[in-house]
Scaffold this active site. Sequence first.
Site, mmCIF file in Angstrom:
data_model
loop_
_atom_site.group_PDB
_atom_site.id
_atom_site.type_symbol
_atom_site.label_atom_id
_atom_site.label_comp_id
_atom_site.label_asym_id
_atom_site.label_seq_id
_atom_site.Cartn_x
_atom_site.Cartn_y
_atom_site.Cartn_z
ATOM 1 N N TYR A 42 0.789 -1.160 0.028
ATOM 2 C CA TYR A 42 -0.062 -0.025 -0.159
ATOM 3 C C TYR A 42 0.745 1.369 -0.111
ATOM 4 C CZ TYR A 42 -3.320 -3.366 1.872
ATOM 5 O OH TYR A 42 -4.526 -4.440 1.922
ATOM 6 N N HIS A 100 1.283 -11.523 2.298
ATOM 7 C CA HIS A 100 0.151 -11.126 1.563
ATOM 8 C C HIS A 100 -0.536 -11.539 0.283
ATOM 9 C CE1 HIS A 100 -1.243 -6.558 0.188
ATOM 10 N NE2 HIS A 100 -2.176 -7.458 0.128
#
Length: 265
Positions: A42, A100
């Site tokens: 992010y 992730h």
Amino acid sequence: MPPLDLSIGLGTSGLDDPETCTDTVAAALDAGYRHVDTAQMYDNEAAVGRGIAESDVDRDDVVVATKVHPENLAPEDVRETARESLDRLGLDRVDLLYVHWPIRAYDAAATLPAFDDLRDAGLTDHVGVSNFTPDLLREADEILDAPIAAHQVECHPRFQQRELRDLADEFDHRLVGYSPLGRGEILDDSEVAAIAERNDLSPAVLALAWALDRGIVPIPKARGDHVRENLRAAEVDLPAAALDAVDALDPGERRIDPDDAAWNR
């Protein structure tokens, strides 16, 4: 290690502007959130960390989660970049560190022991995985010394993840639902809106309250007034008829479906 206490969380994917991200995180914590989710991918860990620092809430009262980028899942990269994440967050540990996506540099036998090492070193309290298939989840459970504390996947009323919810019960971990509003499409869903109206709720609060009742930990993205509105879901006691109506919705499609995701192989 105490068990992981996960409540409705603030998702920060897409909070790209540093000042907006910091202000949103601080405001969410001050409003009552105690779970903040970020990721190397992010590119906002530093802004998230500033928001945690600026809040009046004690750090030890907040579950802070981040995720290792799929390009960084070779063992030495896991160890190095996890420390870099901590530096950006301004923390000496995170509560939850995820794989992730099990793609690209991910190799279960090599990657997962590096997460155990970070837990043993005190850099994370808990280990999680994200976007795993049932088979990969079972494999990870076999390899990890640490128990899997959470599995984060897309989950919302039109994509209910029943198999992974059952596996979460089997393995005794939490299922964390990202995109719990279907990237906003749930807000414009006429069937969801009808159920919400019958219960005097907004579609967002209905969807989040359904998730919480079904044992899913939603992590909606929000800004401004929506931060507080979403938190209302934790106070809603949905009647059985509303829960059953959401359960009975026709399934839709994934909203996040990269070509190289594990389920597309």
